[in-house]
Design a protein around this motif. Structure first.
Motif, mmCIF file in Angstrom:
data_model
loop_
_atom_site.group_PDB
_atom_site.id
_atom_site.type_symbol
_atom_site.label_atom_id
_atom_site.label_comp_id
_atom_site.label_asym_id
_atom_site.label_seq_id
_atom_site.Cartn_x
_atom_site.Cartn_y
_atom_site.Cartn_z
ATOM 1 N N ASN A 229 51.817 38.800 87.420
ATOM 2 C CA ASN A 229 51.855 39.641 86.227
ATOM 3 C C ASN A 229 50.621 40.524 86.124
ATOM 4 O O ASN A 229 49.985 40.608 85.074
ATOM 5 C CB ASN A 229 51.987 38.769 84.964
ATOM 6 N N GLY A 230 50.269 41.186 87.245
ATOM 7 C CA GLY A 230 49.091 42.045 87.269
ATOM 8 C C GLY A 230 49.308 43.318 86.468
ATOM 9 O O GLY A 230 50.358 43.524 85.867
ATOM 10 N N PRO A 231 48.313 44.192 86.469
ATOM 11 C CA PRO A 231 47.143 44.076 87.339
ATOM 12 C C PRO A 231 45.959 43.325 86.743
ATOM 13 O O PRO A 231 45.062 42.942 87.472
ATOM 14 C CB PRO A 231 46.750 45.536 87.558
ATOM 15 N N THR A 232 45.944 43.084 85.421
ATOM 16 C CA THR A 232 44.734 42.563 84.807
ATOM 17 C C THR A 232 45.058 41.545 83.723
ATOM 18 O O THR A 232 45.933 41.772 82.889
ATOM 19 C CB THR A 232 43.896 43.711 84.195
ATOM 20 N N LEU A 233 44.345 40.422 83.776
ATOM 21 C CA LEU A 233 44.432 39.399 82.748
ATOM 22 C C LEU A 233 43.052 39.258 82.121
ATOM 23 O O LEU A 233 42.068 38.994 82.819
ATOM 24 C CB LEU A 233 44.865 38.065 83.352
ATOM 25 N N ILE A 234 42.968 39.472 80.820
ATOM 26 C CA ILE A 234 41.691 39.399 80.111
ATOM 27 C C ILE A 234 41.667 38.116 79.285
ATOM 28 O O ILE A 234 42.484 37.921 78.396
ATOM 29 C CB ILE A 234 41.503 40.632 79.197
ATOM 30 N N HIS A 235 40.752 37.233 79.627
ATOM 31 C CA HIS A 235 40.668 35.933 78.953
ATOM 32 C C HIS A 235 39.526 35.925 77.944
ATOM 33 O O HIS A 235 38.424 36.393 78.240
ATOM 34 C CB HIS A 235 40.432 34.831 79.990
ATOM 35 N N PRO A 236 39.752 35.403 76.736
ATOM 36 C CA PRO A 236 40.972 34.700 76.287
ATOM 37 C C PRO A 236 41.950 35.588 75.524
ATOM 38 O O PRO A 236 42.989 35.102 75.073
ATOM 39 C CB PRO A 236 40.396 33.638 75.352
ATOM 40 N N GLU A 237 41.646 36.867 75.384
ATOM 41 C CA GLU A 237 42.462 37.736 74.528
ATOM 42 C C GLU A 237 43.947 37.709 74.897
ATOM 43 O O GLU A 237 44.806 37.676 74.004
ATOM 44 C CB GLU A 237 41.939 39.175 74.589
ATOM 45 N N ASP A 238 44.239 37.718 76.195
ATOM 46 C CA ASP A 238 45.644 37.780 76.601
ATOM 47 C C ASP A 238 46.395 36.478 76.380
ATOM 48 O O ASP A 238 47.620 36.442 76.470
ATOM 49 C CB ASP A 238 45.756 38.183 78.074
ATOM 50 N N THR A 239 45.671 35.402 76.095
ATOM 51 C CA THR A 239 46.327 34.131 75.802
ATOM 52 C C THR A 239 46.507 33.926 74.300
ATOM 53 O O THR A 239 47.226 33.024 73.883
ATOM 54 C CB THR A 239 45.514 32.957 76.365
ATOM 55 N N LEU A 240 45.874 34.771 73.505
ATOM 56 C CA LEU A 240 45.903 34.603 72.053
ATOM 57 C C LEU A 240 46.796 35.611 71.351
ATOM 58 O O LEU A 240 47.258 35.378 70.241
ATOM 59 C CB LEU A 240 44.484 34.722 71.486
ATOM 60 N N SER A 241 47.012 36.773 71.983
ATOM 61 C CA SER A 241 47.759 37.841 71.318
ATOM 62 C C SER A 241 49.184 37.919 71.836
ATOM 63 O O SER A 241 49.544 37.313 72.846
ATOM 64 C CB SER A 241 47.058 39.179 71.548
ATOM 65 N N ASN A 242 49.998 38.691 71.131
ATOM 66 C CA ASN A 242 51.374 38.926 71.552
ATOM 67 C C ASN A 242 51.391 39.624 72.898
ATOM 68 O O ASN A 242 50.709 40.627 73.106
ATOM 69 C CB ASN A 242 52.077 39.786 70.497
ATOM 70 N N ARG A 243 52.174 39.087 73.855
ATOM 71 C CA ARG A 243 52.164 39.627 75.210
ATOM 72 C C ARG A 243 52.505 41.117 75.244
ATOM 73 O O ARG A 243 51.945 41.873 76.030
ATOM 74 C CB ARG A 243 53.141 38.835 76.082
#
Length: 269
Positions: A229-243
């Motif tokens: 699911n690239g190109p970028t995963l920003i932690h922890p924001e991407d685990t807390l907000s609506n995809r």
């Protein structure tokens, strides 16, 4: 498990594998049946990790003890790997050992960080990425930092070089996403590693040894789960907000839109 091994095996190269997130990647990949090439400067730590992986998961493990900031780092790594088929390359090296104002560290030392976070990343991505694209399967995972998203006082070269890796990874994702090769930038803030704790102690951060920090194992697991699911995963924001409206999704749309606009002038090949 078998699908993962087919897509990203039989060998994974983990640069920066001696501890923390790198060692966590090694355990998770070995548990999925991948043989591992472990790369780092600390020979004793690598040897201990090799023993653990071989005993617990019955996989093959190759150790490569070297400094990735040297100009010949990629050549030496390729020579050590030989003809092993690498289906996953993880670059987890590149912390800032200085954390100073730009002029308080020598050009020579900054050059070493530049090489570690830019030149070696580029060389390895090219060398290991080419066979993956030719085979139509594989993965490139660049462990970066949220420092890549903008300049920060006392982190000038760190932010600059991490920005290089971020843009390289996102561009390669745009080029390789339809060729069967997954690319992911994992942008993290702090993580509970000995290196991070030591740095906090040296900087006299309150509660440096007791402050709650994200665990290396959790970050590594998240990155492997999200590799497609690239190109970028920003932690922890991407685990807390609506995809659908997450920072990572915004990065994806940015890359797709910019690539489409640029195609008018540079072609869509």
């Amino acid at each position: 498990m078998s699908d993962f091994k087919h897509r990203y095996g039989p060998w994974a190269v983990i640069a920066g594998a001696s501890h923390g997130v790198g060692a966590a990647f090694a355990h998770l990949l070995a548990a999925r049946g991948l043989n591992c090439v472990l790369v780092a400067r600390r020979a004793e730590a690598l040897a201990a990790l090799k023993s653990e992986l071989e005993v617990q998961y019955a996989v093959e493990v190759l150790l490569v003890t070297q400094d990735l900031s040297h100009s010949d780092a990629t050549e030496r790594l390729i020579a050590a790997v030989g003809d092993r088929e690498v289906g996953l390359f993880i670059y987890n090296a590149g912390g800032d050992p200085f954390i100073t104002r730009f002029l308080d560290t020598s050009v020579e030392d900054w050059g070493s960080l530049l090489s570690l976070n830019s030149l070696t990343v580029m060389n390895c991505s090219h060398v290991f990425g080419a066979p993956m694209v030719a085979r139509g399967r594989g993965g490139l995972l660049l462990v970066g930092s949220q420092a890549a998203l903008g300049g920060i006082r006392k982190l000038a070269m760190y932010t600059a070089t991490k920005g290089f890796a971020l843009n390289l990874g996102e561009s390669l994702w745009a080029e390789w996403k339809d060729k069967g090769v997954n690319v992911l930038n994992l942008l993290i803030g702090t993580v509970d590693t000995p290196t991070m704790r030591d740095a906090m102690v040296k900087l006299n951060i309150p509660n440096a040894l007791t402050m709650s920090l994200p665990k290396a194992e959790d970050l590594a697991q998240l990155a492997l789960d999200e590799l497609g699911n690239g190109p970028t995963l920003i932690h922890p924001e991407d685990t807390l907000s609506n995809r659908a409206s997450s920072p990572g999704q915004a990065r994806r749309l940015h890359v797709l839109n910019k690539s489409a606009k640029a195609a008018v002038f540079i072609g869509n090949d």
